[in-house]
Design a protein around this motif. Sequence first.
Motif, PDB file in Angstrom:
ATOM      1  N   ASP A  41       0.836  -1.209   0.000  1.00 13.77           N
ATOM      2  CA  ASP A  41       0.000   0.000   0.000  1.00 13.77           C
ATOM      3  C   ASP A  41       0.867   1.255   0.000  1.00 13.77           C
ATOM      4  N   GLN A  42       1.933   1.259   0.774  1.00 18.00           N
ATOM      5  CA  GLN A  42       2.851   2.404   0.803  1.00 18.00           C
ATOM      6  C   GLN A  42       3.579   2.545  -0.533  1.00 18.00           C
ATOM      7  N   ARG A  44       2.535   1.529  -3.450  1.00 22.32           N
ATOM      8  CA  ARG A  44       1.547   1.989  -4.428  1.00 22.32           C
ATOM      9  C   ARG A  44       1.342   3.500  -4.320  1.00 22.32           C
ATOM     10  N   ALA A  45       1.193   3.997  -3.110  1.00 20.83           N
ATOM     11  CA  ALA A  45       0.990   5.434  -2.910  1.00 20.83           C
ATOM     12  C   ALA A  45       2.224   6.228  -3.337  1.00 20.83           C
ATOM     13  N   GLU A  46       3.393   5.729  -2.981  1.00 19.96           N
ATOM     14  CA  GLU A  46       4.634   6.433  -3.289  1.00 19.96           C
ATOM     15  C   GLU A  46       4.919   6.487  -4.793  1.00 19.96           C
ATOM     16  N   TYR A  47       4.531   5.455  -5.517  1.00 12.28           N
ATOM     17  CA  TYR A  47       4.874   5.361  -6.938  1.00 12.28           C
ATOM     18  C   TYR A  47       3.688   5.602  -7.874  1.00 12.28           C
ATOM     19  N   GLN A  48       2.556   6.040  -7.357  1.00 11.82           N
ATOM     20  CA  GLN A  48       1.372   6.217  -8.198  1.00 11.82           C
ATOM     21  C   GLN A  48       1.624   7.185  -9.355  1.00 11.82           C
ATOM     22  N   GLU A  49       2.283   8.289  -9.082  1.00 11.13           N
ATOM     23  CA  GLU A  49       2.556   9.269 -10.144  1.00 11.13           C
ATOM     24  C   GLU A  49       3.454   8.665 -11.223  1.00 11.13           C
TER      25      GLU A  49
END
Length: 81
Positions: A41-42, A44-49
């Motif tokens: 989850d972390q 995914r959030a960190e690399y979403q952009e």
Amino acid sequence: MIRAAQQDLGAERVGFDFEQDSPGPLIDNSKELVDAIRDIDQVRAEYQERFDRFHHLFCDLDDGNASARVVDRMIEQAREG
């Protein structure tokens, strides 16, 4: 993405700058891979952009409508001539 894959293939065979354009973390060993999976989850959030940018650059036509576009284009060309 596992960094070894880029090293094995070489940047010219991958087709893009792996370090700059990879859609996720570059992982050097099994421990980093396990850690990334455990904290997905972390990650995914960190690399979403980066993922969104990668998708825009390399997957923008992957929308489930490729066959329809091909058929539409064939019909269009048949009508033209």
